[in-house]
Structure formats: C-alpha cells, structure tokens
Enzyme design. Structure first.
Site, PDB file in Angstrom:
ATOM      1  CB  CYS A 316      -0.701   0.020   1.394  1.00 34.89           C
ATOM      2  SG  CYS A 316      -2.274  -1.450   0.843  1.00 34.89           S
ATOM      3  CG  PHE A 317       2.358   2.985  -3.161  1.00 34.80           C
ATOM      4  CD1 PHE A 317       3.554   2.721  -1.981  1.00 34.80           C
ATOM      5  CD2 PHE A 317       2.188   3.337  -4.600  1.00 34.80           C
ATOM      6  CE1 PHE A 317       4.484   2.211  -3.093  1.00 34.80           C
ATOM      7  CE2 PHE A 317       3.444   2.480  -4.919  1.00 34.80           C
ATOM      8  CZ  PHE A 317       4.714   1.755  -4.080  1.00 34.80           C
ATOM      9  CB  SER A 463       6.404  10.094   2.621  1.00 34.92           C
ATOM     10  OG  SER A 463       5.125   9.584   1.862  1.00 34.92           O
ATOM     11  CG  HIS A 464       2.324   7.748   3.455  1.00 34.00           C
ATOM     12  ND1 HIS A 464       1.157   8.929   3.215  1.00 34.00           N
ATOM     13  CD2 HIS A 464       3.430   8.408   4.332  1.00 34.00           C
ATOM     14  CE1 HIS A 464       0.907  10.210   4.142  1.00 34.00           C
ATOM     15  NE2 HIS A 464       2.517   9.467   4.761  1.00 34.00           N
ATOM     16  CG  LEU A 465       6.789   2.717   1.377  1.00 31.36           C
ATOM     17  CD1 LEU A 465       8.746   2.785   0.994  1.00 31.36           C
ATOM     18  CD2 LEU A 465       6.376   3.023  -0.281  1.00 31.36           C
TER      19      LEU A 465
END
Length: 539
Positions: A316-317, A463-465
C-alpha cells in the site's frame, strides 16, 4: 557517497561478536527498537544502508543518490524510477518530514466494518485500545504538540499532549474559517515539533521551511535526536553505508533460527556478516519484503517467511494530492512593509480536518484527511494576496496483486533489483477524487478564487509504505504473528509499516513507531525476559 559520509567500517572484534539484537534500518521504527533494546542493557548493532546526514545534505541530494525501484509508468511500461524509501539515510525520512503525528482512527483497525471483506484481511489482530498506551508513550518520548480531544473522529484521550499546539498560521486560520463555514470541526494538527522547549530540546524558531530539511535547532522529533543518539549512548553500535543482503539460517536444527545478516558496504562492495540472537527487520515495507525474498535457503526456497507466498503482497502507498488555493484580499498591508509577506516558514501544518474520514458519501464509505501542508520552499507574496496549500490523503485497500518482488537485474554489488508492482484500485482513485472535491469546497468557503492541483507523486512510492508482511493470527493469511514475529522463524521480528493489515488514511509515522515500540517490548519479554513497564520506558 564517500567513506566519510558512512562512518567507519566494523572492526574484526565487532564482526566476531554475537549481539543480542541486530536491528536492520535506522529510521522511525528501527531507531525505536534499538533505543529500547539498548536501554534494557542488551548488546545492539544497527545496520543502515544510507549515509549520515550533514547540514550540507538536502532532501533532493538523498533522493538523487538513493537506488530506485522498478514501477509501472503512466504509459504502461516499466521504469526504474520508483522510490522504495522515505529517504535512505541514518534516521530515515524522519529527518525531513513535517512531523504530522496523527493517530489511526478506530475504523482503521477493522476497516471491514466499512469496506466489507477484501482480498486480504483488513482487521488487525488487536484493537486500538491495545495501541493507545504505546501511542501515548511515543508522544511523550518524541514531544508532540497538540490539543487534547480536538479531533472529532478519535475517542477521548484521557490526558493532554506533552506540549501545547503550535500557533496557527495565517493560512491555517483561513482553512479553519473555510472548514467551519461548511459545518466541519477543524483542529490543530498534532505535530512532533516543540512548541516550547522540551526535554532539553529547543523550541521551534519558525524561521524557515520545515518540510524536507533537518531541523537545525533540534525542535523536530526526528529518529536520530530522540532515539538513535540515546541508543548509542546506551552502547548500541551503528554502521551506516551497509546494505542488508540476506538473512542466513543457523547451521543444523529445524531451520527456524537465523544466525547472521550478510551486508555489503556501499562504497567498497566488501561483504560483512553480523551475528545476533534476535533480528528486528525495520527497513520499511519495501526493503523489508525484499530482504526476506532474497533470504532463500533449503528450507525457504521462495524466501524467509514466504512459505505461503505472502511476503511482499498487499503493498500500500496511500493516495494523496495537494491543492493550492489563491485568495486576493485587496485589504491593507499585513506587515507594514509592502512585498514582505512570506508563505511557507515555520511548522509544516497547523490545521486539520477529519470530518470526512468516515463519510457515507465517499466511495466505500471511507474518505480521508485534509490538512494544511506548507510548501518545501517559501514564496514571497504581495500584501494583498494569500496562498494556502493543503494535502488530501486517503487509504488504499490492500490487493494481492500489489506487491514487492525481485527483478531480473541487479545493482553494482550484485544485489537483485526491487520491483514495486502496484496499480491503484478504481475505488481508491475515486476516493481521492472525492476528497479533493471536498478540499476545493473548503478552499472556496475560505475565500479562495482559484484552486490548483499539485501532484504528490504517490504512485512512485516514497513516504507511505505499508502492508507487505502483514501481521495476523492465521499463517495462511499473514506473514507474522500479532507481535511481529515471523510465523516461520523463532528469532526474526518485523518492526516497521510492513506489518500493518490496513494502512489507514493518516500520516503513518506515529502509528509505525507505536507498533515498533510494542513489537520491541514483546520481543524483549519473549526472548530475553526483559519486561519494562511503559511508565519506566517514558521516564
């Protein structure tokens, strides 16, 4: 990147030692893990692929020198242009983030309530009440500025934030007025920024852009100043410029124990091995999955922890985009000096709106967060005009086909390339479009005559892993148990955002660090009989 940027190579005695804990990654989660283990008196070694960050190194410098991953491009072809990091350096992306420190909402721990069952389980193996004390502990340790119980989508906290909220910017005031005009309930963005001096760290000077640079006065709660530096004072050893190549199984036995980590020094290409009793993998959701997939052996031909072909799946990103609103005031000068108004100085965000988080009108019944997101560089404005920038942030639903896998090529040191195989679900794209429309409504209600969309580049990673080594009780649908330990091994724990079954729609750093603190505490209790209380941890 030269040797001076990486620090010294390990000595023979350091390589001959068997450490209690080897922590892989020094970012948000790795720093917390190393700090707690070393504080408990254990011998700890931290291995970090990136460099040390000095004042002359910028965010763009680090992105330019970090290795890329393969991703799908808009035209359908593959390109090695993806960002499998927040940033690759000691302390990770926390040195450059804006410090937005939201907690996940209760629905994020069981998104099936809103979305129903999906391809992968969306329910966490434990609820928000389990994580609440760890949230509070991290907020105390980092120093978070906010207003207690101001977020209308969270249950009551029961106590104040450690620091009062940072003063609202002029742009934040404008957003608050627009949100209130629509019947929403804006509140101060909780920030890992010192609104006043805290635990020996300076107060925010608010004299330069906050995002994408390391705070020169230490007022931002980054992983180095809050956790890594104290961990090293407790005795932890940190080796930068060391890329984790593979985890090696122990000789003999049933193969359930890892004995060593093989690394490659990024400047010389020389290989090193670190031995440890326990391994905490905290590389980030992409790097952690890739390391496990490279860690093959007789018992794990498809990679460590991958007996059910789940390592790397559910990537998910989060989806995001910026909106910039322009407002012409036509009024008197704001500063007394024509042309002296500046946008973008000081804390990254001072106003947030979460009223649309659970919204029946949003696709799937979940919306997201709208919040002030000041730019990476300042803009000089005329006294009669105003610019305000916000970010719309929504969760993406985990899909089996979205995954981290290994490529067919390799880097200069012979380490296999990383592929981030990701395509957004149309529902998630519709969710982002819905929230952007609501953001435009808020900007218009605030008096902005023009709104402009600004891409964030979320589809390239960065930045959002989340989600590639999901935790759960059933090995058939998860990679780790509820405490972050690999189902297939006895001494490997995953301590980063890879374990999150559902990413949520908020900035993830606080949640990742709270989960890391819980995982590290459970690991110390199970493997070393060390059981510090949360009160002792915060003291």
């Amino acid at each position: 990147m030269g040797p001076s940027a990486m620090g010294p190579v390990p000595t023979e005695s350091e390589l001959a030692a068997t450490y209690d804990v080897c922590v892989i990654g020094s970012g948000a989660s790795g720093a917390v893990t190393a700090w707690l283990a070393s504080r408990a008196g254990l011998s700890v070694v931290v291995v970090e692929q990136g460099r040390y960050v000095t004042p002359d190194i910028s965010y763009d410098d680090l992105l330019a020198e970090a290795e890329a991953a393969w991703v799908r491009q808009e035209n359908g072809t593959w390109g090695k242009i993806g960002y499998p990091w927040s940033t690759c350096n000691v302390g990770g992306g926390t040195l450059f983030y804006g410090g937005a420190f939201f907690r996940n909402r209760p629905v994020d721990f069981d998104a099936e309530i809103a979305l129903g069952a999906g391809e992968l389980p969306l329910r966490w193996p434990w609820g928000p009440e389990e994580l609440d004390p760890y949230y509070t502990a991290v907020e105390q340790l980092v120093g978070v500025a906010g207003e207690a119980d101001a977020d209308p989508t969270l249950p009551p906290r029961g106590e104040k934030y450690p620091l009062p909220p940072v003063p609202r910017s002029m742009e934040g005031e404008l957003l608050a007025a627009g949100a209130s005009a629509l019947g929403w309930r804006p509140f101060p963005t909780p920030l890992a920024v010192n609104s006043q001096g805290y635990r020996g760290q300076a107060e925010c000077a608010a004299d330069a852009p906050c995002i994408c640079r390391r705070c020169p006065v230490g007022a931002k709660g980054d992983a180095v100043s809050r956790f890594l530096d104290p961990a090293r004072r407790y005795g932890a050893r940190l080796f930068a410029g060391m890329k984790a190549v593979r985890l090696e199984p122990g000789a003999g036995g049933d193969g359930r124990t890892v004995a060593a980590l093989e690394c490659v020094r990024m400047d010389s290409g020389r290989r090193y091995r670190f031995r440890a009793r326990q391994f905490a993998v905290c590389g980030n959701a992409v790097q952690t999955a890739a390391l496990l997939l490279r860690s093959t052996g007789d018992r794990y031909p498809a990679g460590l922890g991958n007996s059910r072909d789940l390592v790397g799946r559910g990537l998910c990103f989060k989806l995001s985009e910026y909106l910039v609103g322009y407002r012409y005031g036509g009024g008197p000068e704001r500063s007394g000096r024509p042309g002296s108004a500046v946008m973008g100085l000081g804390p990254f965000s001072t106003c947030a709106v979460t009223d649309l988080y659970e919204d029946p009108a949003a696709p799937g019944g979940l919306g997201g967060i709208l919040y002030e997101a000041r730019p990476e560089r300042p803009f000089r404005l005329r006294d009669s005009e105003q610019l305000v920038r916000i970010e719309a942030l929504v969760p993406d639903e985990p899909q089996l086909s979205n995954r981290v896998r290994l490529g067919t090529g390799s880097d200069a040191h012979g380490v296999t390339d990383v592929v981030m195989d990701y395509q957004a679900h149309p529902r998630d794209l519709a969710r982002l479009e819905y929230l952007l429309g609501q953001g435009e409504r808020m900007l218009r209600a605030a008096g902005c005559e023009v709104t402009v969309r600004e891409p964030s580049g979320w589809s390239l990673g960065s930045s959002h892993l989340h989600g590639t080594c999901r935790m759960g009780t059933d090995p058939a649908t998860s990679v780790t148990d509820p405490d972050g330990r690999l189902h297939d091994t006895d001494n490997v724990y995953i301590g980063d955002g890879a374990v999150l079954p559902f990413p949520g729609g908020a900035n993830p750093t606080l949640t990742i660090q709270a989960v890391a603190l819980r995982t590290a505490r459970r690991m110390l209790a199970a493997r070393f009989g060390v059981t510090p209380t949360l009160r002792e941890i915060v003291a």
